[in-house]
Write a protein that holds these residues in place. Structure first.
Motif, PDB file in Angstrom:
ATOM      1  N   SER A 148     -35.085  70.040  26.513  1.00  0.00           N
ATOM      2  CA  SER A 148     -35.618  68.845  27.192  1.00  0.00           C
ATOM      3  C   SER A 148     -37.082  69.051  27.532  1.00  0.00           C
ATOM      4  CB  SER A 148     -34.885  68.569  28.502  1.00  0.00           C
ATOM      5  OG  SER A 148     -33.535  68.429  28.266  1.00  0.00           O
ATOM      6  N   ARG A 151     -39.096  68.692  24.323  1.00  0.00           N
ATOM      7  CA  ARG A 151     -39.230  67.277  23.943  1.00  0.00           C
ATOM      8  C   ARG A 151     -40.266  66.568  24.831  1.00  0.00           C
ATOM      9  NH1 ARG A 151     -36.917  66.368  19.412  1.00  0.00           N
ATOM     10  NH2 ARG A 151     -34.733  65.872  19.162  1.00  0.00           N
ATOM     11  N   SER A 152     -40.257  66.904  26.125  1.00  0.00           N
ATOM     12  CA  SER A 152     -41.118  66.170  27.063  1.00  0.00           C
ATOM     13  C   SER A 152     -42.605  66.491  26.868  1.00  0.00           C
ATOM     14  CB  SER A 152     -40.717  66.468  28.511  1.00  0.00           C
ATOM     15  OG  SER A 152     -41.117  67.786  28.860  1.00  0.00           O
ATOM     16  N   SER A 154     -44.446  66.190  24.354  1.00  0.00           N
ATOM     17  CA  SER A 154     -45.181  65.185  23.566  1.00  0.00           C
ATOM     18  C   SER A 154     -45.433  63.913  24.373  1.00  0.00           C
ATOM     19  CB  SER A 154     -44.428  64.854  22.280  1.00  0.00           C
ATOM     20  OG  SER A 154     -43.199  64.286  22.599  1.00  0.00           O
ATOM     21  N   HIS A 162     -41.285  69.132  17.174  1.00  0.00           N
ATOM     22  CA  HIS A 162     -40.028  69.265  16.435  1.00  0.00           C
ATOM     23  C   HIS A 162     -39.236  70.337  17.182  1.00  0.00           C
ATOM     24  CE1 HIS A 162     -37.716  69.676  12.497  1.00  0.00           C
ATOM     25  NE2 HIS A 162     -37.387  70.773  13.122  1.00  0.00           N
ATOM     26  N   THR A 163     -38.051  70.017  17.656  1.00  0.00           N
ATOM     27  CA  THR A 163     -37.288  70.996  18.445  1.00  0.00           C
ATOM     28  C   THR A 163     -36.219  71.689  17.597  1.00  0.00           C
ATOM     29  OG1 THR A 163     -35.793  69.244  19.143  1.00  0.00           O
ATOM     30  CG2 THR A 163     -37.563  69.817  20.666  1.00  0.00           C
ATOM     31  N   LEU A 199     -30.973  66.508  21.007  1.00  0.00           N
ATOM     32  CA  LEU A 199     -32.018  67.351  21.597  1.00  0.00           C
ATOM     33  C   LEU A 199     -32.678  68.266  20.565  1.00  0.00           C
ATOM     34  CD1 LEU A 199     -30.457  68.441  25.015  1.00  0.00           C
ATOM     35  CD2 LEU A 199     -32.620  67.219  24.681  1.00  0.00           C
ATOM     36  N   ASP A 201     -33.869  69.011  16.385  1.00  0.00           N
ATOM     37  CA  ASP A 201     -34.096  68.496  15.034  1.00  0.00           C
ATOM     38  C   ASP A 201     -33.624  69.490  13.972  1.00  0.00           C
ATOM     39  OD1 ASP A 201     -35.507  66.172  16.023  1.00  0.00           O
ATOM     40  OD2 ASP A 201     -37.131  67.542  16.544  1.00  0.00           O
TER      41      ASP A 201
END
Ligand code: NIG
Ligand code: FE
Length: 403
Positions: A148, A151-152, A154, A162-163, A199, A201
Motif C-alpha cells: 500500500s 502504491r501511494s 505515485s 509497478h508493485t 496490490l 502487479d
C-alpha cells in the motif's frame, strides 16, 4: 552486435511533439515541425521548449528496487567490513530478517516518509517509472502495508509505480525450520489476498540456498499463474541454483542478478523472452567476484536491463545513473547497452509496452540531460545532469526543486 541495440538510435538535431500525456511524433526537427498534427489549421504548439543541445531520452525506468523498508543495516555493514559474509550474517538471523523486524515496527506513515526521500532523488535524476517490491513484512498484514505504501508513492510524486509481491524473500523468524509451512501461508493466504486487492502487479521470489528452493519457488509461481499474475525471480545471485531456467520455464518477465547463471540458463532465458536484470550495486556492495554472463547474454540476444536493487542490505543506492557507470565498468556493457538497460529493456522487464522508447503513442515520459552523447551519461561518477524531467506530459523538474 553490442552497438546495435534496437530502440537506442540517436537522432541528431531532433525534436519531439507531445499532446497531453502522449508522444505524437519524434524525429529530425524539420520533419517534426511539418507534422500533420501541426499543419492542421486548428492546432498550434502551446509551448515550445528549447533543449539547448541536451540529450533527450525516454524517462528512466528502475525495474528492480526494495525501496520501502524500515531501519538500516549500518551495524551489519561494519560486521561485513570486519570480514563476516552476507550469507553468514543471514544464517545468524540478521540480514533480510533484521530489516523485517524494523519494517514490522514502522507505521505506514514512517515507511512512506523514508521511501519518498529515495523516490524524490530518483525522480530528480530522470526516473519516471519504478518497480517496488514487498518482502520485508512477511506477514499478510505487513506485506500489504508495504505494498500500500509503494502504491501511494505515485499519488505524491511524479512517478509510475509497478508493485511486486515478494513474500518468498526470506523465512521469517517465527517459521524457523518450517519453510514449507511458510510457503503454504504465502500461497494459500498472502497471494490470494494481495491479488484480490490488486496490490501487486507481479510476483517475485528469492531462489537461493539462504532462502527458498526451486521446488518452493515453483509452488509460488504456480499459484501466481493461477491468479494470472506475472512472475520474476531473484536467480543465481550467490550460487547456480538453476534459477534462470526456472524463471524461463514460467515465462517470467525478468530473471534478476544472474551472477552464477550458466549457458543452459542463458539459453532458457533466450527461448522464453525473459529479460536479464543486472544489478551492479549488489555485486559491488557484496564484493562479488563472479560477473553475470554478459557475453553469453549478448550472444543469445537476451535483453539486458540494469537496476539499482535499492535496499538496505545488499545495495544501499538510489542512483540509476551510477548503475550505468557500474554496468559499463564492472560488467562490460557498452554505453548503448547500459542506456537500453534503463529504458527499453527495463520497460520490457516490467511488461510495459507504452514506455521506454520515444515513439508515437508512447507515454510522454522523458528527461533531458546536460550531456552530448550516451557515453557522456555513463562515464562520469556522481554527477546529476538531468536538466528537465517530464512525466505523463507534465514538467516535473527542473531537478532539485521541491517535487
Ligand atoms: O536483491 N537477494 C535478495 N534480496 C535483496 C537483498 C535484500 C537485503 O539484503 O535486504 C537483493 O540483493
Ligand atoms: Fe533484489
Amino acid at each position: 552486435m553490442a552497438d546495435k541495440v534496437p530502440g537506442t538510435e540517436v537522432i541528431e538535431e531532433g525534436a519531439l511533439l507531445t499532446d497531453g500525456d502522449q508522444i505524437v511524433t519524434v524525429g529530425r526537427r524539420p520533419d517534426v515541425l511539418s507534422h500533420s498534427a501541426l499543419a492542421r489549421s486548428d492546432r498550434e504548439v502551446d509551448e515550445a521548449v528549447d533543449c539547448a543541445g541536451g540529450l533527450l531520452l525516454p524517462g528512466l525506468i528502475d525495474c528492480h528496487t526494495h525501496l520501502v523498508f524500515g531501519g538500516d543495516r549500518s551495524r551489519e555493514f561494519e560486521q561485513r567490513l570486519e570480514g563476516v559474509s552476507y550469507q553468514e550474517i543471514s544464517r545468524q538471523g540478521g540480514g533480510i530478517r533484521s530489516t523485517v523486524a524494523a519494517t514490522r515496527e514502522s507505521s505506514e506513515q514512517e515507511l512512506r516518509s523514508s521511501a519518498s526521500g529515495r523516490v524524490s532523488r530518483m525522480c530528480a535524476n530522470g526516473v519516471t517509472t519504478l518497480e517496488v517490491k514487498s518482502g520485508y513484512g512477511l506477514t499478510l498484514k505487513d506485506e500489504e502495508k508495504m505494498l500500500s505504501v509503494a502504491r501511494s508513492l505515485s499519488e505524491r510524486l511524479p512517478v509510475s509505480i509497478h508493485t511486486t509481491f515478494l513474500g518468498a524473500h526470506a523465512i521469517p523468524e517465527e517459521f524457523h525450520e518450517k519453510n514449507d509451512d511458510y510457503i503454504q501461508l504465502v500461497c494459500e493466504e498472502m497471494l490470494p489476498s494481495v491479488a484480490k486487492q490488486q496490490l501487486a502487479d507481479s510476483v517475485d521470489a528469492f531462489c537461493e540456498n539462504i532462502a527458498f528452493t526451486n521446488q518452493q519457488v515453483r509452488q509460488v509461481f504456480e499459484k501466481a499463474r493461477e491468479l494470472s499474475l506475472p512472475v520474476r525471480l531473484h536467480a543465481d545471485q550467490l550460487t547456480n541454483s538453476g534459477g534462470a531456467a526456472l524463471a524461463a520455464e514460467f515465462g517470467a518477465l525478468s530473471a534478476d542478478h544472474l551472477e552464477y547463471t550458466d549457458e543452459v540458463g542463458v539459453k532458457a532465458l533466450a527461448r522464453s523472452g525473459t529479460v536479464a536484470v543486472l544489478l551492479p550495486g549488489a555485486f559491488y556492495f557484496l564484493k562479488e567476484k563472479q560477473c553475470p554472463p554478459v557475453a553469453l547474454l549478448r550472444e543469445h540476444q537476451v535483453p539486458m536491463a540494469l537496476a539499482t536493487d535499492c535496499n538496505p542490505g545488499s545495495s544501499p543506492v538510489d542512483s540509476l545513473l551510477l548503475m550505468l557507470n557500474m554496468g559499463c565498468v564492472m560488467f562490460g556493457l557498452t554505453p548503448r547497452e547500459a542506456v537500453a538497460g534503463v529504458t527499453v529493456h527495463a520497460a520490457k522487464a516490467l511488461g510495459l509496452s507504452d514506455r521506454g522508447a520515444l515513439k508515437p503513442g508512447s507515454r510522454a515520459d522523458f528527461a533531458v540531460f546536460d550531456v552530448e552523447t550516451l557515453s557522456h551519461l555513463c562515464y562520469p561518477i556522481g554527477v546529476e545532469p538531468a536538466r528537465m524531467v517530464v512525466q505523463a506530459g507534465c514538467l516535473t523538474g527542473p531537478p532539485h526543486k521541491a517535487l
